[in-house]
Write an enzyme that holds these catalytic residues in place. Structure first.
Site, PDB file in Angstrom:
ATOM      1  CB  SER A   1      -8.726 -11.754  -3.469  1.00 54.07           C
ATOM      2  OG  SER A   1      -8.991 -10.416  -3.800  1.00 54.07           O
TER       3      SER A   1
ATOM      4  CG  HIS B   1      -1.949   1.030   1.260  1.00 53.47           C
ATOM      5  ND1 HIS B   1      -1.871   2.151   2.034  1.00 53.47           N
ATOM      6  CD2 HIS B   1      -3.116   1.112   0.577  1.00 53.47           C
ATOM      7  CE1 HIS B   1      -2.961   2.882   1.843  1.00 53.47           C
ATOM      8  NE2 HIS B   1      -3.736   2.279   0.967  1.00 53.47           N
TER       9      HIS B   1
END
Ligand code: PLP
Length: 554
Positions: free
Chosen positions: A329, A128
């Site tokens: 996911s 991130h």
């Protein structure tokens, strides 16, 4: 008494109207919310009465303090639930409710630094964006590890890098569900490397902003939690749980935390958290979610989300969008559609890919509408491509290079090299090509992503890599005429064409005859007789052959 005092301060009619308009806008936008992993379904209305009080969770949630208007009881229960979900050893983990995933990562890496002050942090290219900033805040040395194309940390690269730095204890920031591709780094593989290289002092933080609320609820998840050997974990609360106020939890091993605890007399408790005053409502929200939806509810909701991902994949692939996801996911990765679509549906993009995330509020109707939107703009309609200005615009692909296109007299080289130099970025390679009275510059730089950001800011480029484009062609043309040059990404072909009616239509026709599908066309620059067009195709090699000497850069 209190309300009397407040009634003197009512909003004006104009301001009331402003709020009403804002409310309407938010309602509309929430219908088109596919690109970000925030669950839009929750109802905390039974908790609204607590908004009347200045609640504050300042201090350590496990210790008594002087500020009594707090929700520490609820906070501890929430932490207990997350300890179970992350298989934390009973009684040996500490934590608190944060302002979001970023604060949890900050805390985890802060702990790591206190424990291993000389450590080097290793994190992947797909980590991130907040990690970079946190490392700078903490003054930590770090090395970015390559990612594999599926978004996971490349363990060969990690092993090689750790081997070179065997004298320094490693701090690994692993991602459990990367932002763009939903990938989970291989925790077991990372620990094997520690073992093989006899690295006895190490720290493993897990950034599980989204994944931490998905993996506990699916069958056979990849290893990711305390049982697999992590030292701390950060999970967002407003992502999968859902909350009107951003929040999250961080959990860490207690014996590590005890080393950095500091007593503060003013609040009468230990100052163990990063923030001083802390949100006391969000622990209530999280508590409420787990006492209503509960573990059993999430066990239903999350497999439903994954099914919805499969629905999206199936329908996107009927349009040849190369959609896929990791088995664990709900992030669906697919070819980046035109800007009109990414803007409308708030889709995050990176280079040539976009993603959508099937959070619980996402419906088949929304997916169908998205697919219809993509279908409507996908094939470049040859009939409307009579001249360049009639073409739709898009940004294509990713690559290692940055390409700038502009008029020759715009001092492009001076401006670019000054901007990059002042940011400490070195230009490793540079090619400039003249086209009519224009200029195409290809750069290889030491830090491509930062360079693009800097070029964006410094050169005031209206339409630049990563930024949304206006779909309206008139507006696009106007903006094009205003800006001097623009950065594009490197995997598309840049083609020089005669700027006259029909040239592009002819080219499109040739492509169609050769069965080369064009993903996007974008007019980058036009001079008096020549123009530069960016073409992205799913078969770049064949397109290159067809275009032959008209290709400027690829
Ligand atoms: C969203 C996200 C974060 C940041 O979380 P916030 O709650 O927005 O601060 C960090 N890491 C990953 C992998 C994320 O997806």
């Amino acid at each position: 008494m209190r309300s009397q005092w407040l009634s003197e301060f009512a909003l004006s009619e104009k301001d009331e109207q402003r709020l009403d308009n804002f409310y309407r806008d938010i309602q509309q936008e929430s219908e088109l919310f596919l690109g970000y992993p925030c669950n839009g379904i929750f109802d905390y209305s039974p908790l609204y009465r607590f908004l009347q009080y200045p609640l504050n969770n300042v201090g350590d949630p496990y210790l008594p303090g002087n500020y009594h208007l707090n929700t520490h009881d609820f906070e501890r229960e929430v932490l207990g639930i997350f300890q179970q979900l992350t298989q934390a050893p009973e009684g040996n983990t500490w934590g608190y409710v944060t302002n979001g995933g970023t604060e949890g990562n900050h805390y985890g890496l802060f702990l790591a630094r206190e424990l291993l002050p000389n450590g080097i942090v290793y994190y992947s290219q797909d980590a991130h964006y907040s990690i970079d900033k946190i490392l700078r805040c903490l003054g930590l040395n770090s090395i970015m590890i390559r990612s594999s194309s599926d978004g996971t940390m490349d363990l060969d690269d990690l092993r090689e890098t750790l081997r070179i730095h065997r004298d320094v204890p490693p701090i690994i920031c692993a991602t459990i569900g990367t932002t763009m591709k939903g990938a989970v780094d291989d925790i077991v593989g990372i620990r094997e490397i520690f073992h093989d290289l006899a690295l006895n002092h190490h720290y493993l933080h897990a950034d599980a902003a989204l994944g931490g609320m998905i993996l506990p609820f699916i069958d056979n998840p990849p290893p990711w939690n305390f049982l697999s050997g992590i030292d701390s974990i950060s999970i967002s609360g407003h992502k999968m749980v859902g909350s009107p106020i951003p929040c999250g939890v961080v959990l860490a091993k207690k014996r590590n935390v005890d080393r950095i605890a500091q007593s503060v007399e003013y609040i009468g408790t230990l100052d163990t958290t990063l923030s001083g005053s802390r949100n006391a409502l969000t622990p209530l929200f999280l508590w409420y979610a787990f006492h209503t939806v509960g573990i059993s509810g999430f066990k239903k909701i999350i497999p439903d989300c994954l099914q919805m991902s499969d629905y999206a994949i199936k329908h996107l692939n009927q349009l040849d969008c190369h959609a896929w996801r990791h088995s664990y996911s709900n992030t669906v990765v697919f070819d980046r559609p035109l800007a009109s679509v990414t803007q409308r549906w708030q889709l995050a993009c990176q280079g040539g890919i976009s993603h959508l995330i099937t959070m619980p509020h996402v419906t088949t109707i929304q997916i169908d509408r998205l697919v219809d939107d993509i279908k409507a703009v996908k094939p470049v309609p040859v009939s409307t491509c009579d001249s360049f200005t009639a073409c739709e615009t898009a940004i294509g692909g990713s690559g290692q290079d940055i390409i700038l296109v502009g008029n020759e007299d715009t001092n492009i080289l001076t401006d670019v090299s000054a901007a990059l130099a002042s940011a400490g970025i070195s230009i490793e390679d540079l090619t400039a090509i003249k086209v009519g009275e224009g200029n195409v510059v290809k750069l290889k730089v030491s830090d491509r992503d930062r360079s693009l950001k800097i070029l964006n800011q410094t050169l005031d480029i209206g339409r630049c890599y990563g930024q949304s484009l206006p779909f309206d062609t008139n507006e696009a043309t106007q903006i094009l005429s205003r800006v001097d040059y623009q950065a594009v990404s490197g995997d598309a072909l840049l083609v020089e064409l005669e700027d006259k009616a029909g040239t592009l239509a002819m080219l499109m026709k040739q492509c169609r005859e050769q069965q080369i599908s064009i993903r996007s066309v974008r007019l980058l620059w036009r001079g008096k007789e020549k123009a530069v067009v960016e073409l992205a195709s799913s078969e770049p090699e064949r397109l290159k052959e067809l275009l032959a000497d008209r290709v400027l850069v690829n």
